[in-house]
Scaffold this motif. Structure first.
Motif, PDB file in Angstrom:
ATOM      1  N   THR A  41       0.702  -1.447  -0.200  1.00 39.21           N
ATOM      2  CA  THR A  41       0.021  -0.022   0.276  1.00 39.21           C
ATOM      3  C   THR A  41       0.837   1.129   0.008  1.00 39.21           C
ATOM      4  OG1 THR A  41      -0.263  -0.319   2.142  1.00 39.21           O
ATOM      5  CG2 THR A  41      -2.239  -1.431   1.033  1.00 39.21           C
ATOM      6  N   ILE A  74      -9.432   7.414  -6.031  1.00 41.58           N
ATOM      7  CA  ILE A  74      -9.506   6.315  -6.462  1.00 41.58           C
ATOM      8  C   ILE A  74      -8.567   5.159  -5.389  1.00 41.58           C
ATOM      9  CG2 ILE A  74     -10.990   4.010  -7.644  1.00 41.58           C
ATOM     10  CD1 ILE A  74     -11.679   6.214  -9.303  1.00 41.58           C
ATOM     11  N   GLN A  75      -7.039   5.879  -6.085  1.00 38.80           N
ATOM     12  CA  GLN A  75      -5.876   4.608  -4.792  1.00 38.80           C
ATOM     13  C   GLN A  75      -5.847   4.926  -3.856  1.00 38.80           C
ATOM     14  OE1 GLN A  75      -4.396   2.759  -7.030  1.00 38.80           O
ATOM     15  NE2 GLN A  75      -3.267   2.054  -5.689  1.00 38.80           N
ATOM     16  N   THR A  78      -9.337   3.061  -1.976  1.00 38.36           N
ATOM     17  CA  THR A  78      -9.393   2.075  -2.635  1.00 38.36           C
ATOM     18  C   THR A  78      -8.163   0.840  -1.777  1.00 38.36           C
ATOM     19  OG1 THR A  78      -8.156   1.719  -4.742  1.00 38.36           O
ATOM     20  CG2 THR A  78     -10.441   1.491  -4.310  1.00 38.36           C
ATOM     21  N   LEU A  81      -8.550   0.439   2.262  1.00 37.66           N
ATOM     22  CA  LEU A  81      -9.795  -0.327   2.378  1.00 37.66           C
ATOM     23  C   LEU A  81      -9.493  -1.638   2.296  1.00 37.66           C
ATOM     24  CD1 LEU A  81     -12.657  -0.585   2.843  1.00 37.66           C
ATOM     25  CD2 LEU A  81     -13.445  -0.396   0.835  1.00 37.66           C
ATOM     26  N   SER A  82      -8.594  -2.426   1.365  1.00 38.52           N
ATOM     27  CA  SER A  82      -8.178  -3.471   0.204  1.00 38.52           C
ATOM     28  C   SER A  82      -6.713  -3.669   1.388  1.00 38.52           C
ATOM     29  CB  SER A  82      -8.318  -3.482  -0.819  1.00 38.52           C
ATOM     30  OG  SER A  82      -5.893  -2.754  -0.629  1.00 38.52           O
TER      31      SER A  82
END
Length: 118
Positions: A41, A74-75, A78, A81-82
């Motif tokens: 991440t 968006i990156q 997400t 969260l992932s």
């Protein structure tokens, strides 16, 4: 001025590529789930942001910036969260060693299953 912006864009692309490469190497080399999540991440997202900044500097166009802003947002939305979902599932599966946890906030949920109502 254009040459300086092109050189800055080149340096940013190389920096972003190095960050993404370090994320890929971290995914392969690290052994446990929390360190792999960190590698998947943080450097990867920062590398993408730096590369998007380099693209915006290189092309110098507002429509390009308008396209890249949602990509970055968006990156940023997400990736954490992932990582959270993967970390929770690894905790539930027992693949995270308890000795590596400084604080175990989910210890009670391990004793009482979520569907038990307790």
């Amino acid at each position: 001025m254009d040459a300086a912006l092109d050189v800055a864009a080149l340096v940013l692309v190389l920096l972003g590529a190095l960050l993404c490469l370090s994320a890929a190497i971290g995914l392969l080399r690290f052994r446990d789930v929390p360190t792999r999540l960190h590698a998947a991440t943080k450097p990867q997202v920062l590398g993408l942001i730096v590369i998007c900044l380099a693209i915006a500097l290189s092309l110098r166009s507002w429509p390009v910036v308008a396209f890249l802003v949602p990509v970055v947002l968006i990156q940023l939305a997400t990736a954490p969260l992932s990582a959270h979902m993967v970390g929770r599932q690894a905790y539930r599966n027992g693949t995270i060693a308890d000795r590596n946890l400084y604080v175990d906030e989910l210890a009670e949920s391990r004793q009482t299953p979520p569907a038990a109502g307790g």
